[in-house]
Design an enzyme around this catalytic site. Sequence first.
Site, short mmCIF file in Angstrom:
data_model
loop_
_atom_site.label_atom_id
_atom_site.label_comp_id
_atom_site.label_asym_id
_atom_site.label_seq_id
_atom_site.Cartn_x
_atom_site.Cartn_y
_atom_site.Cartn_z
N GLU A 151 -34.41 96.17 69.27
CA GLU A 151 -35.76 96.40 68.62
C GLU A 151 -36.38 97.36 69.39
O GLU A 151 -37.10 98.23 68.93
CB GLU A 151 -36.61 95.29 68.43
CG GLU A 151 -37.97 95.52 67.53
CD GLU A 151 -38.28 94.26 66.93
OE1 GLU A 151 -39.69 94.28 66.61
OE2 GLU A 151 -37.54 93.29 66.86
N SER A 177 -40.75 92.05 71.11
CA SER A 177 -39.45 91.67 70.88
C SER A 177 -38.27 92.62 71.33
O SER A 177 -38.59 93.68 70.89
CB SER A 177 -39.47 91.41 69.58
OG SER A 177 -40.28 90.34 69.07
N ARG A 196 -37.17 96.26 59.91
CA ARG A 196 -37.34 97.18 61.15
C ARG A 196 -36.91 98.46 61.30
O ARG A 196 -36.37 98.90 62.22
CB ARG A 196 -36.85 96.28 62.44
CG ARG A 196 -37.71 94.87 62.71
CD ARG A 196 -38.93 95.08 62.80
NE ARG A 196 -39.71 93.69 62.98
CZ ARG A 196 -40.22 93.01 62.34
NH1 ARG A 196 -40.43 93.49 60.99
NH2 ARG A 196 -40.77 91.81 62.32
#
Length: 321
Positions: free
Chosen positions: A304, A234, A185
Amino acid sequence: MNFQLIDGEALLAQLQPALGDIKGKLTPNVDMRKVTWFRTGGLAELFYQPADEADLALFLKTLPEFISVTIVGIGSNLLVRDGGIPGVVIRLSAKGFGQVQQVSPKRFLVGAATAGKHLAAAALEAEITGFHFYHGIPGGLGGALKMNAGANGIETAARVVEVYALDRKGRHHILSLADMHYSYRHCAIPKDFIFTAALLEGEPGNRDDIRAAMDEVALHRETVQPVREKTGGSTFRNPENISAWRVIDEAGCRGLQIGGAQMSEMHCNFMINTGQATGYDLEALGETVRARVFAHSAHLLQWEIQRIGQFEQSRIVPSFG
């Protein structure tokens, strides 16, 4: 923390003489609640939608360097704070940056504003496998490139050949996969780079197999994620060797609510706006969850969701850890 007054009309009047050749759309004082999937946030002082890559490059070259620039995409993984965003917010439009062009038997040239589901559909039509996971990613390619977005065990890095970008001065850059320095990520590209397109590669596949994989992705989302809620996807990255939702659940945070913000009962790593949440509610909830998870299991969750803009003067959320 310094608070800047949002006055888009004044900023536009200040900049307009120098930006006369710009073809894109410049709008003052845009309500970011209309842009993000959370439907929260303050005003963007000046909102710019470039006509195309050349227009964006000219704008960046012309814009004085003291004016801050913030890049947003489709708005699916974005929390805008209630005090708004000073300076210029740039959003690439599908019209100028949403192309999906097959350039070889296995490769696509894809604009950064292309929605994941459109990329997956184009790959299905071309019978190129390896892109089905984008059917389950609600954002656009630009955000996927920046965050190394992934699903179903595949990440964006697995598909990248080259990425095309502009820097704050409007200079063009061609970045190889190695240049992106991808990790979970994350990519290590300077924050002021704006991704405009990417060359992506898959493998020849069977239409029925690709369709089945896409259907499986869609079914999984519908079954376990609150896809019909106002959510940003998320909320936290997974810690090493464990899912974020599990440590959130074990810390007793499933369904936890602050104001109009709630950790979803369906999937507790998803924050949702139950109706009247503010950016403050959402961020305060997220920081509360981080603190409770750390107290329970010593896992320090990392956001995130991208949080941008400034807090309202009297409603600042302290960051845990």
